[in-house]
Design a protein around this motif. Structure first.
Motif, PDB file in Angstrom:
ATOM      1  N   LEU A  82       0.828  -1.259  -0.102  1.00 25.91           N
ATOM      2  CA  LEU A  82      -0.012  -0.006   0.034  1.00 25.91           C
ATOM      3  C   LEU A  82       0.680   1.263   0.119  1.00 25.91           C
ATOM      4  CD1 LEU A  82      -2.823  -1.247   2.397  1.00 25.91           C
ATOM      5  CD2 LEU A  82      -3.017  -0.587  -0.063  1.00 25.91           C
ATOM      6  N   ALA A  83       1.904   1.120   0.739  1.00 27.12           N
ATOM      7  CA  ALA A  83       2.687   2.292   0.696  1.00 27.12           C
ATOM      8  C   ALA A  83       3.497   2.549  -0.751  1.00 27.12           C
ATOM      9  CB  ALA A  83       3.871   2.112   1.860  1.00 27.12           C
ATOM     10  N   MET A  84       3.806   1.535  -1.343  1.00 22.11           N
ATOM     11  CA  MET A  84       4.411   1.384  -2.446  1.00 22.11           C
ATOM     12  C   MET A  84       3.549   2.106  -3.647  1.00 22.11           C
ATOM     13  SD  MET A  84       7.522   0.780  -3.206  1.00 22.11           S
ATOM     14  CE  MET A  84       8.261   1.653  -4.794  1.00 22.11           C
ATOM     15  N   ASP A  85       2.351   1.594  -3.376  1.00 18.71           N
ATOM     16  CA  ASP A  85       1.147   1.923  -4.345  1.00 18.71           C
ATOM     17  C   ASP A  85       1.348   3.729  -4.157  1.00 18.71           C
ATOM     18  OD1 ASP A  85       0.377  -0.215  -5.418  1.00 18.71           O
ATOM     19  OD2 ASP A  85      -0.902  -0.618  -3.828  1.00 18.71           O
ATOM     20  N   VAL A  86       1.156   4.071  -2.994  1.00 12.63           N
ATOM     21  CA  VAL A  86       1.128   5.864  -2.890  1.00 12.63           C
ATOM     22  C   VAL A  86       2.257   6.401  -3.333  1.00 12.63           C
ATOM     23  CG1 VAL A  86       1.087   7.553  -0.991  1.00 12.63           C
ATOM     24  CG2 VAL A  86      -0.611   5.496  -0.914  1.00 12.63           C
ATOM     25  N   LEU A  87       3.527   5.690  -3.101  1.00 12.32           N
ATOM     26  CA  LEU A  87       4.666   6.413  -3.541  1.00 12.32           C
ATOM     27  C   LEU A  87       4.760   6.400  -5.140  1.00 12.32           C
ATOM     28  CD1 LEU A  87       7.255   4.810  -1.131  1.00 12.32           C
ATOM     29  CD2 LEU A  87       6.677   7.269  -1.414  1.00 12.32           C
ATOM     30  N   GLU A  88       4.597   5.439  -5.875  1.00 13.44           N
ATOM     31  CA  GLU A  88       4.517   5.160  -7.246  1.00 13.44           C
ATOM     32  C   GLU A  88       3.289   6.043  -7.981  1.00 13.44           C
ATOM     33  OE1 GLU A  88       4.977   1.024  -8.208  1.00 13.44           O
ATOM     34  OE2 GLU A  88       6.849   1.198  -8.070  1.00 13.44           O
ATOM     35  N   GLY A  89       2.264   5.936  -7.306  1.00 12.21           N
ATOM     36  CA  GLY A  89       0.792   6.528  -7.936  1.00 12.21           C
ATOM     37  C   GLY A  89       0.370   5.649  -8.792  1.00 12.21           C
TER      38      GLY A  89
END
Length: 161
Positions: free
Chosen positions: A63-70
């Protein structure tokens, strides 16, 4: 109790560094081969500490990676959760494999991760039409020995158990 807290600190710090490495800007010709740093670190911790690191940590990291990558919310969360589930299921076998056999399994695991992400992107209509999306699985497998020795050294230095 303090020892357990210190161990979680090392694990979370390594996942944070992997997430930062995953979003560092690279030239376009080099970005195609960017290793999946977060997936590599997650695989290591799932193999090393399967009783403490697993699907929940993978879900939160994704989930954190989804937010970081958009990316679409849940794309990396789902892919990393599947990756963690497979890693925890195979951890006893992976521990006894040779280094290059482990690298082969890492290639397959990260290839599955890439296929899941590619599938979600195809549903959006922005997926890649060639097999170049699997190049990060190859570079990640080639970097597995380095990641393994580095994280094993950190785990032993800080006595993470």
């Amino acid at each position: 109790m303090n020892q357990r807290a210190q161990g979680y600190w090392v694990v979370m710090a390594s996942l944070f560094v992997a997430a930062v490495l995953a979003v560092l800007p690279l030239p376009p010709w080099l970005a195609w081969g960017r290793p999946e740093w977060l997936a590599l670190v997650l695989i290591y911790w799932c193999i090393a500490l399967p009783q403490r690191i697993g699907v929940v940590v993978a879900l939160l990291s994704g989930l954190a990676m989804d937010v970081l990558e958009g990316a679409v919310l849940g794309q990396n969360a789902f892919a990393l959760s599947v990756l963690a589930l497979l890693s925890v299921a195979l951890y006893q076998r992976l521990r006894v494999f040779s280094l290059w056999q482990q690298a082969g399994i890492v290639f397959l695991l990260i290839g599955i991760h890439q296929l899941i992400c590619q599938w979600v992107q195809n549903l959006q209509g922005i997926g890649e039409r060639s097999l170049l999306f699997l190049l990060p699985a190859l570079t990640s497998a080639l970097l597995w020995p380095l990641v393994l020795f580095l994280l094993r050294g950190l785990r032993r230095h800080f006595r993470v158990a």
